[in-house]
Scaffold this motif. Structure first.
Motif, mmCIF file in Angstrom:
data_model
loop_
_atom_site.group_PDB
_atom_site.id
_atom_site.type_symbol
_atom_site.label_atom_id
_atom_site.label_comp_id
_atom_site.label_asym_id
_atom_site.label_seq_id
_atom_site.Cartn_x
_atom_site.Cartn_y
_atom_site.Cartn_z
ATOM 1 N N PRO A 26 -4.546 -0.041 -2.850
ATOM 2 C CA PRO A 26 -5.769 -0.044 -2.037
ATOM 3 C C PRO A 26 -6.056 1.284 -1.346
ATOM 4 N N ASP A 27 -5.012 2.041 -1.033
ATOM 5 C CA ASP A 27 -5.259 3.290 -0.301
ATOM 6 C C ASP A 27 -5.027 4.543 -1.145
ATOM 7 N N GLY A 28 -5.102 4.375 -2.480
ATOM 8 C CA GLY A 28 -5.021 5.574 -3.314
ATOM 9 C C GLY A 28 -4.344 5.326 -4.641
ATOM 10 N N ASP A 29 -4.231 6.396 -5.430
ATOM 11 C CA ASP A 29 -3.620 6.308 -6.744
ATOM 12 C C ASP A 29 -2.101 6.361 -6.596
ATOM 13 N N GLY A 30 -1.436 5.325 -7.123
ATOM 14 C CA GLY A 30 0.008 5.251 -7.019
ATOM 15 C C GLY A 30 0.722 6.456 -7.620
ATOM 16 N N LEU A 31 0.056 7.178 -8.522
ATOM 17 C CA LEU A 31 0.690 8.368 -9.112
ATOM 18 C C LEU A 31 1.015 9.403 -8.033
ATOM 19 N N LEU A 32 0.148 9.487 -7.025
ATOM 20 C CA LEU A 32 0.403 10.424 -5.920
ATOM 21 C C LEU A 32 1.680 10.027 -5.190
ATOM 22 N N LEU A 33 1.818 8.712 -5.003
ATOM 23 C CA LEU A 33 3.005 8.196 -4.328
ATOM 24 C C LEU A 33 4.258 8.479 -5.170
ATOM 25 N N VAL A 34 4.145 8.267 -6.490
ATOM 26 C CA VAL A 34 5.277 8.516 -7.377
ATOM 27 C C VAL A 34 5.691 9.990 -7.291
ATOM 28 N N ARG A 35 4.702 10.877 -7.323
ATOM 29 C CA ARG A 35 5.007 12.318 -7.226
ATOM 30 C C ARG A 35 5.713 12.638 -5.914
ATOM 31 N N ARG A 36 5.171 12.083 -4.844
ATOM 32 C CA ARG A 36 5.737 12.397 -3.536
ATOM 33 C C ARG A 36 7.155 11.845 -3.405
ATOM 34 N N MET A 37 7.316 10.575 -3.796
ATOM 35 C CA MET A 37 8.642 9.965 -3.652
ATOM 36 C C MET A 37 9.669 10.676 -4.521
ATOM 37 N N SER A 38 9.266 11.051 -5.741
ATOM 38 C CA SER A 38 10.263 11.636 -6.640
ATOM 39 C C SER A 38 10.630 13.049 -6.208
ATOM 40 N N SER A 39 9.731 13.737 -5.494
ATOM 41 C CA SER A 39 10.137 15.059 -5.021
ATOM 42 C C SER A 39 10.976 14.950 -3.748
ATOM 43 N N SER A 66 0.860 -1.188 0.000
ATOM 44 C CA SER A 66 0.000 0.000 0.000
ATOM 45 C C SER A 66 0.895 1.238 0.000
ATOM 46 N N MET A 67 0.284 2.406 -0.244
ATOM 47 C CA MET A 67 1.053 3.654 -0.200
ATOM 48 C C MET A 67 1.602 3.865 1.208
ATOM 49 N N HIS A 68 0.757 3.544 2.196
ATOM 50 C CA HIS A 68 1.170 3.738 3.593
ATOM 51 C C HIS A 68 2.430 2.928 3.910
ATOM 52 N N GLU A 69 2.420 1.661 3.487
ATOM 53 C CA GLU A 69 3.590 0.821 3.769
ATOM 54 C C GLU A 69 4.823 1.316 3.021
ATOM 55 N N ALA A 70 4.598 1.845 1.826
ATOM 56 C CA ALA A 70 5.732 2.354 1.037
ATOM 57 C C ALA A 70 6.410 3.507 1.765
ATOM 58 N N ASP A 71 5.619 4.329 2.444
ATOM 59 C CA ASP A 71 6.179 5.467 3.176
ATOM 60 C C ASP A 71 7.089 5.020 4.312
ATOM 61 N N LEU A 72 6.863 3.796 4.796
ATOM 62 C CA LEU A 72 7.641 3.309 5.919
ATOM 63 C C LEU A 72 8.895 2.550 5.467
ATOM 64 N N ALA A 73 9.057 2.423 4.167
ATOM 65 C CA ALA A 73 10.168 1.621 3.659
ATOM 66 C C ALA A 73 11.509 2.256 4.015
ATOM 67 N N SER A 74 12.508 1.439 4.061
ATOM 68 C CA SER A 74 13.829 1.940 4.429
ATOM 69 C C SER A 74 14.529 2.541 3.208
ATOM 70 N N ARG A 75 15.781 2.843 3.382
ATOM 71 C CA ARG A 75 16.587 3.409 2.298
ATOM 72 C C ARG A 75 16.567 2.466 1.097
ATOM 73 N N VAL A 76 16.263 2.993 -0.075
ATOM 74 C CA VAL A 76 16.231 2.146 -1.270
ATOM 75 C C VAL A 76 16.971 2.844 -2.419
ATOM 76 N N ASP A 77 17.342 2.052 -3.420
ATOM 77 C CA ASP A 77 18.044 2.587 -4.578
ATOM 78 C C ASP A 77 17.138 2.717 -5.798
ATOM 79 N N LEU A 78 16.022 1.977 -5.788
ATOM 80 C CA LEU A 78 15.099 2.013 -6.915
ATOM 81 C C LEU A 78 13.736 1.534 -6.425
ATOM 82 N N VAL A 79 12.679 2.094 -7.049
ATOM 83 C CA VAL A 79 11.322 1.713 -6.649
ATOM 84 C C VAL A 79 10.553 1.204 -7.864
ATOM 85 N N LEU A 80 9.878 0.066 -7.689
ATOM 86 C CA LEU A 80 8.914 -0.420 -8.672
ATOM 87 C C LEU A 80 7.547 -0.123 -8.091
ATOM 88 N N CYS A 81 6.721 0.624 -8.818
ATOM 89 C CA CYS A 81 5.478 1.090 -8.214
ATOM 90 C C CYS A 81 4.252 0.781 -9.061
#
Ligand code: CA
Length: 223
Positions: free
Chosen positions: A53-66, A33-48
């Motif tokens: 279930p908790d929203g549009d992944g595009l929002l997550l992509v925007r947030r993570m990339s900024s 979920s987006m929520h769990e993604a926010d809790l993820a540790s340091r990463v080098d690349l994301v597959l999204c």
């Protein structure tokens, strides 16, 4: 060992992809979920995935990339309309792969993005006002004079520099510079920040290069 975060709510895809990537030697983190993604540790690349279930992944992509412009995001989705692909690629993702995907092609795309990232981190000199950070060489200069930093101080400075001008939250600094499993006191963060400020030549009374947003995080000033 590159660390890959997979954000995917389809458990079958999630487990098979995680297994395949782990088999190729990647360290894999998973989130469904987006929520769990926010809790993820340091990463080098994301597959999204996009349909989460908790929203549009595009929002997550925007947030993570900024928040982490240096971490490439590959969208992996069943949405195959041209408008979806364009929206994905303009949201901050570096690549867009439509399901059902071909595993070896996906791995080749991941490897390519990791190689590009490594090259850009190695080559990039970051200039912020009178501060110069040679990321690959791990050297820092202010007013042309080299400053000796300890490894964690350097990592902290680079992390702040990737989001220059914006507040980086305390938990993100701890996650990215230390580790998700790090259980030490968050005082350690403040100790490193203070030491970094001192070494960067901040003096009492003059505006600091690193400013605190009390209780929230720290910001490297863009000047
Ligand atoms: Ca989905």
């Amino acid at each position: 060992m590159p660390r890959i975060l997979i954000v995917e709510d389809d458990s079958l895809i999630l487990t098979s992809l995680a297994r395949a990537l782990a088999g190729k030697g990647f360290h894999v983190e998973i989130a469904s979920s987006m929520h769990e993604a926010d809790l993820a540790s340091r990463v080098d690349l994301v597959l999204c995935d996009l349909g989460l279930p908790d929203g549009d992944g595009l929002l997550l992509v925007r947030r993570m990339s900024s928040e982490r412009p240096d971490v490439p995001i590959i969208i992996l989705t069943a949405r195959d309309d041209e408008t979806d692909v364009v929206a994905g690629l303009t949201s901050g993702a570096v690549d867009y792969v439509v399901k059902p995907f071909r595993l070896n092609e996906l791995i080749a795309r991941i490897t390519l993005q990791l190689r590009l990232r490594e090259r850009s981190l190695r080559d990039d000199d970051v200039r912020i006002g009178d501060l110069l950070i040679e990321v690959g060489a791990r050297r820092v200069y202010r007013h042309g004079v080299e400053i000796e930093l300890r490894p964690k101080e350097f990592d902290l400075l680079v992390r702040l520099a990737t989001s220059v001008g914006t507040v980086v939250r305390r938990q993100h600094l701890i996650r990215d510079v230390w580790d998700q499993h790090w259980s030490g006191s968050t005082k350690t963060l403040d100790v490193h920040i203070n030491s970094l400020r001192r070494k960067l030549g901040d003096s009492p009374g003059s505006p600091s290069l690193i400013t605190a947003s009390r209780g929230v995080g720290y910001r490297l000033e863009a000047r």
